[in-house]
Design a protein around this motif. Structure first.
Motif, mmCIF file in Angstrom:
data_model
loop_
_atom_site.group_PDB
_atom_site.id
_atom_site.type_symbol
_atom_site.label_atom_id
_atom_site.label_comp_id
_atom_site.label_asym_id
_atom_site.label_seq_id
_atom_site.Cartn_x
_atom_site.Cartn_y
_atom_site.Cartn_z
ATOM 1 N N LEU A 158 -3.696 1.285 -8.950
ATOM 2 C CA LEU A 158 -3.186 1.303 -7.584
ATOM 3 C C LEU A 158 -3.989 2.247 -6.698
ATOM 4 O O LEU A 158 -4.265 1.937 -5.527
ATOM 5 C CB LEU A 158 -1.705 1.703 -7.580
ATOM 6 C CG LEU A 158 -0.742 0.714 -8.241
ATOM 7 C CD1 LEU A 158 0.679 1.253 -8.233
ATOM 8 C CD2 LEU A 158 -0.804 -0.649 -7.553
ATOM 9 N N LEU A 159 -4.375 3.416 -7.242
ATOM 10 C CA LEU A 159 -5.198 4.345 -6.464
ATOM 11 C C LEU A 159 -6.537 3.726 -6.102
ATOM 12 O O LEU A 159 -7.095 3.991 -5.034
ATOM 13 C CB LEU A 159 -5.432 5.641 -7.252
ATOM 14 C CG LEU A 159 -4.291 6.653 -7.289
ATOM 15 C CD1 LEU A 159 -4.724 7.888 -8.082
ATOM 16 C CD2 LEU A 159 -3.876 7.065 -5.893
ATOM 17 N N LEU A 160 -7.069 2.919 -6.986
ATOM 18 C CA LEU A 160 -8.349 2.268 -6.747
ATOM 19 C C LEU A 160 -8.205 1.079 -5.792
ATOM 20 O O LEU A 160 -9.021 0.901 -4.874
ATOM 21 C CB LEU A 160 -8.946 1.791 -8.077
ATOM 22 C CG LEU A 160 -10.221 0.928 -8.009
ATOM 23 C CD1 LEU A 160 -11.350 1.692 -7.344
ATOM 24 C CD2 LEU A 160 -10.611 0.461 -9.409
ATOM 25 N N VAL A 161 -7.167 0.288 -5.986
ATOM 26 C CA VAL A 161 -7.000 -0.943 -5.220
ATOM 27 C C VAL A 161 -6.632 -0.678 -3.758
ATOM 28 O O VAL A 161 -7.090 -1.396 -2.850
ATOM 29 C CB VAL A 161 -5.925 -1.832 -5.880
ATOM 30 C CG1 VAL A 161 -5.517 -2.967 -4.954
ATOM 31 C CG2 VAL A 161 -6.446 -2.385 -7.201
ATOM 32 N N GLY A 162 -5.836 0.350 -3.507
ATOM 33 C CA GLY A 162 -5.373 0.637 -2.144
ATOM 34 C C GLY A 162 -6.487 0.704 -1.114
ATOM 35 O O GLY A 162 -6.492 -0.056 -0.135
ATOM 36 N N PRO A 163 -7.458 1.618 -1.279
ATOM 37 C CA PRO A 163 -8.538 1.684 -0.286
ATOM 38 C C PRO A 163 -9.409 0.440 -0.249
ATOM 39 O O PRO A 163 -9.905 0.062 0.816
ATOM 40 C CB PRO A 163 -9.345 2.920 -0.728
ATOM 41 C CG PRO A 163 -8.980 3.149 -2.154
ATOM 42 C CD PRO A 163 -7.569 2.682 -2.282
ATOM 43 N N VAL A 221 -0.266 -0.845 5.534
ATOM 44 C CA VAL A 221 1.033 -0.649 4.873
ATOM 45 C C VAL A 221 0.881 -0.775 3.358
ATOM 46 O O VAL A 221 1.454 0.017 2.594
ATOM 47 C CB VAL A 221 2.074 -1.665 5.411
ATOM 48 C CG1 VAL A 221 3.364 -1.568 4.611
ATOM 49 C CG2 VAL A 221 2.344 -1.416 6.896
ATOM 50 N N PHE A 222 0.109 -1.759 2.925
ATOM 51 C CA PHE A 222 -0.137 -1.929 1.485
ATOM 52 C C PHE A 222 -0.769 -0.674 0.907
ATOM 53 O O PHE A 222 -0.352 -0.179 -0.159
ATOM 54 C CB PHE A 222 -1.055 -3.133 1.263
ATOM 55 C CG PHE A 222 -1.450 -3.336 -0.180
ATOM 56 C CD1 PHE A 222 -0.621 -4.008 -1.070
ATOM 57 C CD2 PHE A 222 -2.667 -2.846 -0.652
ATOM 58 C CE1 PHE A 222 -0.991 -4.182 -2.398
ATOM 59 C CE2 PHE A 222 -3.036 -3.011 -1.978
ATOM 60 C CZ PHE A 222 -2.205 -3.686 -2.854
ATOM 61 N N TYR A 223 -1.773 -0.152 1.579
ATOM 62 C CA TYR A 223 -2.456 1.062 1.129
ATOM 63 C C TYR A 223 -1.459 2.211 0.983
ATOM 64 O O TYR A 223 -1.452 2.934 -0.019
ATOM 65 C CB TYR A 223 -3.548 1.411 2.143
ATOM 66 C CG TYR A 223 -4.485 2.538 1.757
ATOM 67 C CD1 TYR A 223 -4.456 3.144 0.499
ATOM 68 C CD2 TYR A 223 -5.426 3.002 2.675
ATOM 69 C CE1 TYR A 223 -5.330 4.156 0.173
ATOM 70 C CE2 TYR A 223 -6.310 4.013 2.350
ATOM 71 C CZ TYR A 223 -6.254 4.597 1.104
ATOM 72 O OH TYR A 223 -7.125 5.605 0.781
ATOM 73 N N GLY A 224 -0.610 2.385 1.986
ATOM 74 C CA GLY A 224 0.355 3.478 1.940
ATOM 75 C C GLY A 224 1.324 3.368 0.779
ATOM 76 O O GLY A 224 1.584 4.357 0.074
ATOM 77 N N VAL A 225 1.828 2.172 0.550
ATOM 78 C CA VAL A 225 2.810 1.972 -0.525
ATOM 79 C C VAL A 225 2.181 2.194 -1.898
ATOM 80 O O VAL A 225 2.740 2.897 -2.744
ATOM 81 C CB VAL A 225 3.419 0.553 -0.431
ATOM 82 C CG1 VAL A 225 4.273 0.256 -1.657
ATOM 83 C CG2 VAL A 225 4.245 0.414 0.841
ATOM 84 N N VAL A 226 1.005 1.591 -2.142
ATOM 85 C CA VAL A 226 0.404 1.705 -3.470
ATOM 86 C C VAL A 226 -0.122 3.110 -3.729
ATOM 87 O O VAL A 226 -0.189 3.553 -4.884
ATOM 88 C CB VAL A 226 -0.717 0.667 -3.692
ATOM 89 C CG1 VAL A 226 -0.173 -0.740 -3.564
ATOM 90 C CG2 VAL A 226 -1.899 0.891 -2.760
#
Length: 236
Positions: free
Chosen positions: A17-22, A77-82
């Protein structure tokens, strides 16, 4: 050295998730900017936030026309949540102040970037007062996100990072905070020269830091699984 990381499937998911967000946020930005053709979006000149404006208008002295604004807003929003979920799953908050501080900073950043996507910096929101949440979110994610990189770099050994990655995270945090100062001077002094350049100078180091940490942690978690499997085979 005491590790501040969790182990197991949940921790691996957190690293992903840390990788996928950005990465998702960058992809959303590229797609949204490419769709903005009248006038053509200029990354060094235009505000990043203008990509999320749903209506054609002139805001902060710049003409904005983002037909795929929903893509950018969804990406934020996706970035913030993950980011929040990733930090909560990866870091073991029972291991002292470092994981607690990193998790808190991730929450501030996640809420901040989500606010940017939910509350637009539009002329209408400036008039009704809602834009304050947009600005609060933007400044929150920039400050807390770069401080996150600094704390992660200082805590490199506790995260299982080598010195080079720790120094890289510290450098990213410092670089981002310098960019933030220059961005605020550019805006507050009324210079407004290449807003997009200084805004990205403050934001991109955060995203690189999250991606670097997520990728490194994912590799580390995968190596642990392999080691555990090999150990089990030897015992047999």
């Amino acid at each position: 050295m005491t590790s501040i990381l969790r182990t197991g499937p949940a921790a691996r998911l957190g690293a992903v998730l840390l990788l996928v967000g950005p990465l998702v946020s960058w992809a959303a930005e590229l797609v949204t900017a490419a769709a903005w053709t009248n006038p053509r979006y200029a990354p060094l000149y235009n505000w990043v936030s203008h990509l999320g404006l749903p209506e054609r208008e002139t805001a902060f002295g710049q003409a904005a026309d983002s037909p795929l604004a929903w893509v950018m807003n969804t990406g934020w929003v996706f970035y913030g949540v993950v980011l929040i979920l990733g930090a909560a799953l990866l870091l073991d908050q029972r291991k002292g102040w470092r994981p607690i501080a990193l998790t808190a900073l991730a929450v501030l950043s996640g809420v901040g970037v989500s606010l940017v996507g939910v509350v637009h910096g539009s002329t209408e929101n400036l008039a009704n007062g809602l834009a304050v949440f947009h600005f609060l979110g933007a400044q929150s994610v920039i400050v807390s996100g770069n401080v996150f990189a600094l704390v992660a770099g200082v805590s490199a050994r506790h995260l299982g990072l080598d010195r080079s990655r720790g120094r890289a995270l510290i450098a990213l945090g410092v670089l981002g905070l310098i960019g933030f100062v220059l961005f605020m001077v550019d805006v507050r002094a009324g210079i407004e020269w290449n807003i997009g350049l200084f805004e990205r100078w403050a934001i991109y180091p955060i995203m690189v830091g999250h991606a670097l940490l997520g990728a490194t942690m994912l590799t580390r978690q995968a190596a642990r699984v392999v080691d555990a499997h090999e150990g089990a085979v030897l015992v047999r």
